[in-house]
Write a protein that holds these residues in place. Structure first.
Motif, PDB file in Angstrom:
ATOM      1  N   VAL A 111      23.696  -7.225  12.427  1.00  0.00           N
ATOM      2  CA  VAL A 111      24.879  -7.787  11.765  1.00  0.00           C
ATOM      3  C   VAL A 111      24.974  -7.298  10.318  1.00  0.00           C
ATOM      4  CG1 VAL A 111      25.995  -9.907  10.983  1.00  0.00           C
ATOM      5  CG2 VAL A 111      25.014  -9.804  13.264  1.00  0.00           C
ATOM      6  N   SER A 112      23.808  -7.104   9.684  1.00  0.00           N
ATOM      7  CA  SER A 112      23.840  -6.594   8.311  1.00  0.00           C
ATOM      8  C   SER A 112      23.894  -5.057   8.312  1.00  0.00           C
ATOM      9  CB  SER A 112      22.607  -7.062   7.540  1.00  0.00           C
ATOM     10  OG  SER A 112      21.443  -6.469   8.062  1.00  0.00           O
ATOM     11  N   VAL A 113      24.106  -4.492   9.488  1.00  0.00           N
ATOM     12  CA  VAL A 113      24.103  -3.026   9.697  1.00  0.00           C
ATOM     13  C   VAL A 113      23.045  -2.315   8.864  1.00  0.00           C
ATOM     14  CG1 VAL A 113      26.399  -2.690  10.657  1.00  0.00           C
ATOM     15  CG2 VAL A 113      26.166  -2.828   8.189  1.00  0.00           C
ATOM     16  N   THR A 114      21.819  -2.825   8.929  1.00  0.00           N
ATOM     17  CA  THR A 114      20.726  -2.215   8.168  1.00  0.00           C
ATOM     18  C   THR A 114      19.992  -1.171   8.998  1.00  0.00           C
ATOM     19  OG1 THR A 114      20.416  -4.237   6.916  1.00  0.00           O
ATOM     20  CG2 THR A 114      18.626  -2.646   6.872  1.00  0.00           C
ATOM     21  N   GLY A 115      19.547  -1.574  10.179  1.00  0.00           N
ATOM     22  CA  GLY A 115      18.853  -0.603  11.018  1.00  0.00           C
ATOM     23  C   GLY A 115      17.345  -0.644  10.923  1.00  0.00           C
ATOM     24  N   LEU A 116      16.802  -1.525  10.049  1.00  0.00           N
ATOM     25  CA  LEU A 116      15.361  -1.747  10.102  1.00  0.00           C
ATOM     26  C   LEU A 116      15.089  -2.416  11.440  1.00  0.00           C
ATOM     27  CD1 LEU A 116      14.402  -3.182   6.591  1.00  0.00           C
ATOM     28  CD2 LEU A 116      13.722  -0.989   7.549  1.00  0.00           C
ATOM     29  N   THR A 117      14.025  -2.022  12.107  1.00  0.00           N
ATOM     30  CA  THR A 117      13.862  -2.578  13.433  1.00  0.00           C
ATOM     31  C   THR A 117      12.404  -2.796  13.807  1.00  0.00           C
ATOM     32  OG1 THR A 117      14.324  -2.204  15.780  1.00  0.00           O
ATOM     33  CG2 THR A 117      14.065  -0.267  14.406  1.00  0.00           C
ATOM     34  N   VAL A 118      12.177  -3.895  14.516  1.00  0.00           N
ATOM     35  CA  VAL A 118      10.834  -4.217  14.985  1.00  0.00           C
ATOM     36  C   VAL A 118      10.682  -3.805  16.446  1.00  0.00           C
ATOM     37  CG1 VAL A 118      10.383  -6.092  13.380  1.00  0.00           C
ATOM     38  CG2 VAL A 118      11.661  -6.570  15.461  1.00  0.00           C
ATOM     39  N   ILE A 119      11.780  -3.270  17.013  1.00  0.00           N
ATOM     40  CA  ILE A 119      11.730  -2.839  18.408  1.00  0.00           C
ATOM     41  C   ILE A 119      12.295  -1.424  18.517  1.00  0.00           C
ATOM     42  CG2 ILE A 119      11.979  -5.114  19.486  1.00  0.00           C
ATOM     43  CD1 ILE A 119      15.126  -3.688  19.652  1.00  0.00           C
ATOM     44  N   ASN A 120      12.161  -0.830  19.681  1.00  0.00           N
ATOM     45  CA  ASN A 120      12.761   0.463  19.937  1.00  0.00           C
ATOM     46  C   ASN A 120      14.000   0.208  20.795  1.00  0.00           C
ATOM     47  OD1 ASN A 120      13.400   2.967  21.119  1.00  0.00           O
ATOM     48  ND2 ASN A 120      11.320   3.693  20.667  1.00  0.00           N
ATOM     49  N   THR A 148      29.614   2.566  11.188  1.00  0.00           N
ATOM     50  CA  THR A 148      29.281   1.238  10.649  1.00  0.00           C
ATOM     51  C   THR A 148      28.087   1.325   9.709  1.00  0.00           C
ATOM     52  OG1 THR A 148      27.774   0.746  12.461  1.00  0.00           O
ATOM     53  CG2 THR A 148      30.062   0.049  12.729  1.00  0.00           C
ATOM     54  N   ASN A 149      27.539   2.523   9.554  1.00  0.00           N
ATOM     55  CA  ASN A 149      26.346   2.724   8.732  1.00  0.00           C
ATOM     56  C   ASN A 149      25.165   1.862   9.186  1.00  0.00           C
ATOM     57  OD1 ASN A 149      26.519   4.387   5.855  1.00  0.00           O
ATOM     58  ND2 ASN A 149      28.478   4.009   6.833  1.00  0.00           N
ATOM     59  N   ALA A 150      25.135   1.572  10.473  1.00  0.00           N
ATOM     60  CA  ALA A 150      24.047   0.738  10.986  1.00  0.00           C
ATOM     61  C   ALA A 150      22.735   1.519  11.004  1.00  0.00           C
ATOM     62  CB  ALA A 150      24.377   0.243  12.386  1.00  0.00           C
ATOM     63  N   THR A 193      20.799   7.796   2.227  1.00  0.00           N
ATOM     64  CA  THR A 193      20.325   6.718   1.359  1.00  0.00           C
ATOM     65  C   THR A 193      21.488   5.854   0.890  1.00  0.00           C
ATOM     66  OG1 THR A 193      20.501   8.088  -0.618  1.00  0.00           O
ATOM     67  CG2 THR A 193      18.347   7.998   0.450  1.00  0.00           C
ATOM     68  N   ARG A 194      22.727   6.347   1.019  1.00  0.00           N
ATOM     69  CA  ARG A 194      23.871   5.515   0.617  1.00  0.00           C
ATOM     70  C   ARG A 194      23.891   4.225   1.424  1.00  0.00           C
ATOM     71  NH1 ARG A 194      23.158   7.331  -2.503  1.00  0.00           N
ATOM     72  NH2 ARG A 194      23.034   5.187  -3.162  1.00  0.00           N
ATOM     73  N   SER A 195      23.674   4.377   2.740  1.00  0.00           N
ATOM     74  CA  SER A 195      23.645   3.164   3.538  1.00  0.00           C
ATOM     75  C   SER A 195      23.261   3.365   4.994  1.00  0.00           C
ATOM     76  CB  SER A 195      24.990   2.435   3.473  1.00  0.00           C
ATOM     77  OG  SER A 195      24.978   1.359   4.349  1.00  0.00           O
ATOM     78  N   ALA A 196      23.557   4.549   5.544  1.00  0.00           N
ATOM     79  CA  ALA A 196      23.396   4.714   6.990  1.00  0.00           C
ATOM     80  C   ALA A 196      21.931   4.643   7.419  1.00  0.00           C
ATOM     81  CB  ALA A 196      24.008   6.030   7.444  1.00  0.00           C
ATOM     82  N   GLY A 197      21.078   5.385   6.747  1.00  0.00           N
ATOM     83  CA  GLY A 197      19.654   5.282   7.040  1.00  0.00           C
ATOM     84  C   GLY A 197      19.184   6.097   8.221  1.00  0.00           C
ATOM     85  N   LEU A 198      20.022   7.014   8.711  1.00  0.00           N
ATOM     86  CA  LEU A 198      19.546   7.921   9.762  1.00  0.00           C
ATOM     87  C   LEU A 198      18.698   9.007   9.103  1.00  0.00           C
ATOM     88  CD1 LEU A 198      22.926   8.110  11.659  1.00  0.00           C
ATOM     89  CD2 LEU A 198      20.791   7.194  12.612  1.00  0.00           C
ATOM     90  N   THR A 199      17.719   9.526   9.849  1.00  0.00           N
ATOM     91  CA  THR A 199      16.825  10.510   9.241  1.00  0.00           C
ATOM     92  C   THR A 199      16.586  11.692  10.176  1.00  0.00           C
ATOM     93  OG1 THR A 199      14.923   9.313  10.125  1.00  0.00           O
ATOM     94  CG2 THR A 199      15.561   8.816   7.856  1.00  0.00           C
ATOM     95  N   THR A 200      16.428  12.872   9.590  1.00  0.00           N
ATOM     96  CA  THR A 200      16.104  14.067  10.383  1.00  0.00           C
ATOM     97  C   THR A 200      14.636  14.448  10.227  1.00  0.00           C
ATOM     98  OG1 THR A 200      16.998  15.322   8.521  1.00  0.00           O
ATOM     99  CG2 THR A 200      18.399  15.098  10.450  1.00  0.00           C
ATOM    100  N   MET A 201      13.890  13.609   9.528  1.00  0.00           N
ATOM    101  CA  MET A 201      12.453  13.840   9.342  1.00  0.00           C
ATOM    102  C   MET A 201      11.796  12.505   9.012  1.00  0.00           C
ATOM    103  SD  MET A 201      12.405  13.640   5.743  1.00  0.00           S
ATOM    104  CE  MET A 201      10.915  14.454   5.269  1.00  0.00           C
ATOM    105  N   ASN A 202      10.459  12.465   8.977  1.00  0.00           N
ATOM    106  CA  ASN A 202       9.767  11.241   8.593  1.00  0.00           C
ATOM    107  C   ASN A 202       9.671  11.162   7.071  1.00  0.00           C
ATOM    108  OD1 ASN A 202       9.132  10.212  11.201  1.00  0.00           O
ATOM    109  ND2 ASN A 202       7.552  11.800  11.380  1.00  0.00           N
ATOM    110  N   VAL A 203      10.136  10.064   6.492  1.00  0.00           N
ATOM    111  CA  VAL A 203      10.076   9.958   5.032  1.00  0.00           C
ATOM    112  C   VAL A 203       8.650  10.059   4.511  1.00  0.00           C
ATOM    113  CG1 VAL A 203      12.231   8.766   4.523  1.00  0.00           C
ATOM    114  CG2 VAL A 203      10.255   7.455   5.270  1.00  0.00           C
ATOM    115  N   SER A 204       7.686   9.762   5.367  1.00  0.00           N
ATOM    116  CA  SER A 204       6.296   9.880   4.928  1.00  0.00           C
ATOM    117  C   SER A 204       5.894  11.331   4.669  1.00  0.00           C
ATOM    118  CB  SER A 204       5.353   9.244   5.945  1.00  0.00           C
ATOM    119  OG  SER A 204       5.605   9.755   7.226  1.00  0.00           O
ATOM    120  N   ASP A 205       6.701  12.296   5.171  1.00  0.00           N
ATOM    121  CA  ASP A 205       6.396  13.706   4.912  1.00  0.00           C
ATOM    122  C   ASP A 205       6.897  14.160   3.540  1.00  0.00           C
ATOM    123  OD1 ASP A 205       5.137  13.943   7.327  1.00  0.00           O
ATOM    124  OD2 ASP A 205       6.906  14.714   8.381  1.00  0.00           O
TER     125      ASP A 205
END
Ligand SMILES: [K+]
Ligand SMILES: [K+]
Lengths: 451, 451
Positions: free
Chosen positions: A58-67, A175-177, A281-293
């Motif tokens: 609902v907050s269209v964040t995309g942090l998730t504890v599940i797959n 929706t930038n989810a 980083t604006r809001s969508a939060g999709l990634t093409t790599m691991n931020v840990s890299d």
């Protein structure tokens, strides 16, 4: 009808309406996602995880504890996309709507922000406006789904699969989810610049702010120059800041990583990694790599960018672009010894400077306190905690992948931040503050020494 | 004479005078400390280290790339204590002095902050005031030196040694410099509560702010109640915040560490560790233990407390207590929907709210940028870098001991922060901003959406 509506608005404050809507949406979503039909056979989830997923959706964040793809059945995925609309469009249209009403309520006589309908301050006009907003987003989502669906035929032989992926990505980006059904965000498409380009386009349309979209639409429909069209100050400030962050962010990521993660990569790869990660980083939060890299400075830079977030009245979160812009302009003017902030041949109202100050301050306090508590309750490195907190507050949803392993306290903090990030700090401040009557007494003023 | 003085004040702005004084003091100090007589035989130091030591001494920070007792001869130690006065008393009296003049310059008609001399706005009155301020500090230092010197006879059989240590500790605590000639700060006295108590007393007198001292003096000399004495709003706000941080900080440190560093320690040890470390984050920076032995949340809490710093017009740095207090009061009032900040039966001027906003904002930006650059140039954990940056900006001088191992960039950042922390952000903003004529044109105001 307008009078009775206005009366009920006076009983329920606009802020209470937004909050009420949000809690209703989360409750309904938790229920919907808990339906047996929504999940794959054998999946049982705890209440906190279902709640977390609903809040994140609902907050269209995309942090998730599940797959998502392992948890939800195909009907579940459709329900999930539907839930994203609650947050993405719901809070956004409601926000725009209430902003106009509040503008009216404080007796604003200046040119109205949105000129689409001269009767907008009438209820019928407002409803028309909201329908228009919803239409725009749904049309964007559908066009995105068709383009991506067709293109995904390159990846999937099955039309159903291709269009399911196309629709989900389009909804998730617009929706930038930032949720994904690939199981690993956009990493499978890290070399596919077409998909990345379309995704960036969609997420910008969702995060740039509704008023900007409406004004763009009007501008384009007025190409014949029937009348003199002027973009609002809001649209100018938010757009410049928004694109400034995308371009500046990409440049900084490139400079910081050219001898690290991007070392040895061809220019077009470097270009798209930098641009895609910066835009997200604006809001969508999709990634093409691991931020840990990425290296630590880049991770901190991205945390800062996520903290700022997207435009107000958009699908994004954070302190918002206009808050940041006003604060920088304020500081600049203060150093020059000037009193009034002039920008784009307009002046900023004191009222808005006060608001921006409160938002900035509250945002900083909120994130610092969250980080502080998490260093006590969680066992992750400080950088990862900072990243997680900024990501939740900016409703961005990028993560080092620590979200599922957070303690319950950590998950509650994440949820709180996603909620505040989504409804916005101005609304949040109005919840926690007890409304008082306007004071009609005064004390003498006395100067004090500052800084 | 007053007229010609005023004229020269108009040519040289007060801020230019403070900055000029600071640079002069650093230059002279660098020279003095480089004198062959100042150092022990065989000591050769690089220019950057001599400069760093001078900046750290004049800004009374106490971050150090050298070990004072191993580097300086006994005459050198006396020169060093003399240098501490440049920064401790010099910047402080100059600050108070200029604040009064600036108050006059902006046509302030309210009751003057310091009532000690009705003629204070006359040059003779101001000079008298400055002499009074210097007298107060020197007397405090001397009393401290005598008390501590006598007590140190318990530690040193040699009277010279005892009184050298007593004098140095007294000067170091009162000016809040935080340097030591023990080679390991206050760790040798970690079980000596008398020394710790006197030290806390001295550092509070230095960091509580000159106006408070003067008003205290007046209050005490008026015990016969010849006239109705009222403490200024400034004194009330800064004192409450100052002691609030000391007590609240001690409490938090205790709670965070009771199962960590303080585990198994008797109550009086826990009490003094918490109180001493908390008090020293205000500005002095003396320590009775290694901060690396605290847990991460405590280190971050202390970083935050150091960022806030001490009172304005004191020997301390940071954004200052009043800035923090006004920002919190502002936020509180904003949430309540109230316009004017009422506190202690007075109202805060808009001017001061603007100032506090600018200071807070600039402080945050400054520290974030510094931390960001240091994560690129330095190879230390994030927590240690945050701690180092806040310590330099708050002119506190606590450290994980990484200062000598910083790169040249890191040392320059430290020096810049110590400088800005010492002269204060308001002054700093006036340096970087190009003064412009008052604008006599205006644009129409236009509302925008915030947060
Ligand atoms: K998101
Ligand atoms: K210090």
């Amino acid at each position: 009808m307008w009078t009775s509506f206005k009366k009920s608005m006076n009983r329920l404050s606009p802020v209470q309406i937004i909050i009420g809507y949000y809690f209703l949406a989360v409750s309904v979503s938790t229920l919907l996602l808990s339906l047996p039909i929504a999940t794959k056979p054998g999946i049982r989830w705890t209440f906190i995880d279902a709640l977390f997923t609903a809040v994140s959706a609902v907050s269209v964040t995309g942090l998730t504890v599940i797959n998502v793809v392992d948890t939800f059945s195909t009907p579940g995925i459709f329900i999930f996309m539907f839930v994203l609309q609650f947050g993405g469009i719901g809070v956004m249209t409601l926000g725009t709507f209430l902003w106009i009403i509040m503008g009216k309520r404080i007796g604003l006589k200046e040119r109205q922000l949105i000129m689409a309908d001269q009767n907008q301050t009438q209820l019928s006009g407002l409803v028309k406006l909201m329908i228009q907003l919803i239409k725009i987003i749904v049309i964007i989502e559908l066009i995105g789904a068709i383009v991506l669906g067709l293109y995904f035929l390159n990846y999937f032989s099955d039309w159903n699969q291709a269009f399911l992926h196309g629709l989900f990505l389009s909804v998730s980006a617009t929706t930038n989810a930032g949720f994904d059904i690939t199981g690993q965000s956009m990493i499978p498409y890290k070399d596919d610049y077409f998909i990345q380009f379309i995704t960036i386009l969609l997420l910008i349309l969702g995060a740039i702010g509704f008023p900007v979209l409406i004004e763009m639409k009007e501008f384009l429909s007025n190409r014949a120059r029937v009348y003199k069209f002027r973009f609002s100050l809001f649209s100018k400030i938010t757009s410049v800041t928004f694109f400034g962050f995308i371009i500046g962010g990409a440049l900084f990521i490139y400079l910081l990583e050219m001898n690290e993660f991007l070392k040895g990569k061809p220019w077009h790869e470097s270009f798209f990694y930098s641009l895609f990660m910066s835009s997200n980083t604006r809001s969508a939060g999709l990634t093409t790599m691991n931020v840990s890299d990425f290296s630590e400075p880049t991770q901190l830079l991205m945390s800062f960018m996520m903290f700022i977030g997207a435009s107000p009245s958009s699908t994004g979160g954070g302190i918002r672009t206009t808050t940041f812009a006003i604060m920088i302009l304020f500081l600049w003017n203060f150093a020059k010894g000037s009193r009034s902030i002039k920008v784009f041949e307009r002046e900023i109202c004191d009222e808005d400077i006060y608001k921006a100050t409160a938002v900035m301050l509250m945002g900083v306090i909120l994130c610092i306190v969250s980080i502080f508590i998490m260093t006590i309750t969680e066992d992750f490195p400080l950088t990862q905690i900072i990243f997680e907190v900024c990501s939740a507050f900016g409703t961005v949803g990028m993560s080092f992948g620590i979200t599922p392993d957070l303690s319950t306290v950590g998950k509650i903090i994440d949820m709180t931040l996603m909620f505040i990030g989504r409804v916005g700090i101005v609304s949040f401040l109005f919840i926690i503050g007890r409304r008082e009557k306007t004071d009609n007494y005064h004390y003498p003023k006395e100067r004090i020494i500052i800084g």
